[in-house]
Write an enzyme that holds these catalytic residues in place. Structure first.
Site, PDB file in Angstrom:
ATOM      1  N   SER A 175       5.356  -2.107  -5.771  1.00 60.56           N
ATOM      2  CA  SER A 175       5.868  -3.355  -6.274  1.00 60.56           C
ATOM      3  C   SER A 175       4.758  -4.467  -5.978  1.00 60.56           C
ATOM      4  O   SER A 175       4.753  -5.444  -6.952  1.00 60.56           O
ATOM      5  CB  SER A 175       7.278  -3.776  -5.696  1.00 60.56           C
ATOM      6  OG  SER A 175       6.861  -4.022  -4.189  1.00 60.56           O
ATOM      7  N   THR A 176       3.983  -4.418  -5.091  1.00 63.62           N
ATOM      8  CA  THR A 176       3.040  -5.411  -4.641  1.00 63.62           C
ATOM      9  C   THR A 176       1.960  -5.306  -5.946  1.00 63.62           C
ATOM     10  O   THR A 176       1.469  -6.341  -6.218  1.00 63.62           O
ATOM     11  CB  THR A 176       2.512  -5.223  -3.385  1.00 63.62           C
ATOM     12  OG1 THR A 176       3.548  -5.111  -2.387  1.00 63.62           O
ATOM     13  CG2 THR A 176       1.508  -6.463  -2.994  1.00 63.62           C
TER      14      THR A 176
ATOM     15  N   ASP B 196       2.829   1.022   2.797  1.00 59.25           N
ATOM     16  CA  ASP B 196       4.296   0.614   3.583  1.00 59.25           C
ATOM     17  C   ASP B 196       4.160   0.306   4.883  1.00 59.25           C
ATOM     18  O   ASP B 196       4.951  -0.549   5.383  1.00 59.25           O
ATOM     19  CB  ASP B 196       4.927   2.202   3.613  1.00 59.25           C
ATOM     20  CG  ASP B 196       5.111   2.761   2.131  1.00 59.25           C
ATOM     21  OD1 ASP B 196       5.611   2.194   1.209  1.00 59.25           O
ATOM     22  OD2 ASP B 196       4.567   3.905   2.001  1.00 59.25           O
TER      23      ASP B 196
ATOM     24  N   LYS C 261       1.408   5.418   3.359  1.00 57.99           N
ATOM     25  CA  LYS C 261       1.552   5.170   1.915  1.00 57.99           C
ATOM     26  C   LYS C 261       2.467   6.290   1.557  1.00 57.99           C
ATOM     27  O   LYS C 261       2.705   7.203   2.025  1.00 57.99           O
ATOM     28  CB  LYS C 261       0.354   4.929   1.181  1.00 57.99           C
ATOM     29  CG  LYS C 261      -0.421   3.719   1.575  1.00 57.99           C
ATOM     30  CD  LYS C 261      -1.613   3.617   0.724  1.00 57.99           C
ATOM     31  CE  LYS C 261      -1.762   3.775  -0.867  1.00 57.99           C
ATOM     32  NZ  LYS C 261      -0.474   2.867  -1.332  1.00 57.99           N
ATOM     33  N   GLY C 262       3.011   6.057   0.305  1.00 60.50           N
ATOM     34  CA  GLY C 262       3.630   7.049  -0.340  1.00 60.50           C
ATOM     35  C   GLY C 262       5.368   6.653  -0.569  1.00 60.50           C
ATOM     36  O   GLY C 262       6.164   7.494  -0.869  1.00 60.50           O
ATOM     37  N   GLY C 263       5.828   5.518   0.094  1.00 58.13           N
ATOM     38  CA  GLY C 263       7.250   5.074  -0.018  1.00 58.13           C
ATOM     39  C   GLY C 263       7.590   5.152  -1.620  1.00 58.13           C
ATOM     40  O   GLY C 263       8.709   5.536  -1.666  1.00 58.13           O
TER      41      GLY C 263
ATOM     42  N   GLU D  30      -2.948   8.231  -5.636  1.00 65.04           N
ATOM     43  CA  GLU D  30      -3.363   6.920  -4.910  1.00 65.04           C
ATOM     44  C   GLU D  30      -4.535   7.395  -4.022  1.00 65.04           C
ATOM     45  O   GLU D  30      -5.599   6.522  -3.643  1.00 65.04           O
ATOM     46  CB  GLU D  30      -2.322   6.202  -4.134  1.00 65.04           C
ATOM     47  CG  GLU D  30      -1.070   5.711  -4.865  1.00 65.04           C
ATOM     48  CD  GLU D  30       0.058   5.177  -4.057  1.00 65.04           C
ATOM     49  OE1 GLU D  30       0.171   5.819  -3.008  1.00 65.04           O
ATOM     50  OE2 GLU D  30       0.432   4.151  -4.442  1.00 65.04           O
TER      51      GLU D  30
ATOM     52  N   LYS E  96       4.701  -5.515   6.483  1.00 62.33           N
ATOM     53  CA  LYS E  96       3.844  -4.101   6.771  1.00 62.33           C
ATOM     54  C   LYS E  96       2.765  -4.181   7.724  1.00 62.33           C
ATOM     55  O   LYS E  96       2.108  -3.214   8.096  1.00 62.33           O
ATOM     56  CB  LYS E  96       3.055  -3.795   5.403  1.00 62.33           C
ATOM     57  CG  LYS E  96       3.739  -3.551   4.167  1.00 62.33           C
ATOM     58  CD  LYS E  96       5.201  -3.719   3.742  1.00 62.33           C
ATOM     59  CE  LYS E  96       5.913  -3.446   2.571  1.00 62.33           C
ATOM     60  NZ  LYS E  96       5.091  -3.059   1.504  1.00 62.33           N
TER      61      LYS E  96
HETATM   62  O1  DER Z   1       4.182   4.240  -2.523  1.00 66.13           O
HETATM   63  C1  DER Z   1       3.181   3.529  -2.225  1.00 66.13           C
HETATM   64  O2  DER Z   1       1.952   4.446  -1.903  1.00 66.13           O
HETATM   65  C2  DER Z   1       3.092   2.338  -2.412  1.00 66.13           C
HETATM   66  O3  DER Z   1       1.830   1.811  -2.831  1.00 66.13           O
HETATM   67  C3  DER Z   1       3.629   1.690  -1.245  1.00 66.13           C
HETATM   68  O4  DER Z   1       2.656   2.023  -0.108  1.00 66.13           O
HETATM   69  C4  DER Z   1       3.724  -0.008  -1.383  1.00 66.13           C
HETATM   70  O5  DER Z   1       4.595  -0.003  -2.216  1.00 66.13           O
HETATM   71  P1  DER Z   1       5.266  -1.579  -2.197  1.00 66.13           P
HETATM   72  O6  DER Z   1       4.052  -2.512  -2.701  1.00 66.13           O
HETATM   73  O7  DER Z   1       6.393  -1.643  -3.188  1.00 66.13           O
HETATM   74  O8  DER Z   1       5.830  -1.914  -0.704  1.00 66.13           O
END
Ligand code: DER
Length: 232
Positions: free
Chosen positions: A31-32, A88, A98-100, A107, A125
């Protein structure tokens, strides 16, 4: 400011500080990064920049296309000038979870192809030690047929428990952009993340871990007071 505004502050700071003409840019997922792509597209239009974008997921690909940005891939552009992505959680030595959003494998590949890997995140974070704020564990992408032995191997070696990530808008497990499953490894205490990352990757059936060790060059945090904090 709220977390969404903090994300936008971090995203705009990173794009304004690291994007210039004639670059190949890795576009992260989550989302960021949406705020970063918004700002990137605005700058491309205003400054008539020649920018080519390489996505890290179907989501990133859609973002690139929806913003009318030039879409490419690692076949045509294996050397990226910069990759921008979210996280994350970030610890004080720039190790990331990462990986949320389930996109960790592409990535990490794209981040590894970039001269500069820049991370953008809101204040939630910003941790000293991984696990302080992010409670969903370390995502591990696995070949579907192996998720049980991989889960047991992780738990046996490192404790905690590695849970198969189930989908919300689809029956059954989450299936990644690479047609794999994800285990979320809920660790019990901080580890030597470099060692853990290497050891977990060696388990047969593991595709990738959400531990990004020694990869991030700089992290932009959007803070609650509206400022942007940089960690490098
Ligand atoms: O899933 C991911 O790796 C995303 O980049 C995560 O690490 C960050 O997601 P967010 O910007 O929605 O918090």
């Amino acid at each position: 400011v709220m977390a969404e505004e903090a994300k936008k502050l971090a995203a705009c700071a990173a794009v304004d500080n690291h994007i210039q003409n004639n670059q190949v840019v890795g576009v992260g997922s989550g989302s960021t990064i949406v705020y970063a792509v918004d700002r990137l597209a605005e700058r491309v239009r205003q400054e008539k920049l020649n920018i080519v974008c390489v996505p890290t997921s179907f989501q990133a690909r859609q973002l690139i296309l929806q913003h009318g940005l030039s879409l490419s891939d690692l076949d045509r552009h294996p050397d990226l000038d910069v990759a921008i992505d979210g996280a994350d959680e970030v610890d004080d030595s720039l190790t990331l979870i990462k990986g949320g959003g389930g996109c960790l494998t592409q990535e990490k590949i794209v981040a590894g192809c970039a001269k500069h890997f820049i991370v953008i995140a809101d204040y939630r974070k910003d941790s000293k030690v991984l696990g302080q704020q992010w409670k969903k564990g370390v995502p591990v992408e696995v070949v579907p047929m192996a998720y049980v032995p991989v889960s047991r191997a992780i738990t046996r070696r490192f404790g905690g428990e590695a849970v198969l990530r189930m989908a919300v808008s689809k029956a059954g497990p989450v299936v990644t952009d690479n047609s794999n499953f994800i285990l979320d490894w809920k660790f019990e205490q901080a580890q030597n993340w470099k060692e853990v990352n290497t050891a977990v990757k060696m388990i047969p059936g593991v595709v990738e871990t959400g531990l990004f060790v020694g990869m991030a060059e700089k992290v932009y945090f959007g803070m609650e007071d509206g400022s942007v904090k940089v960690r490098d």
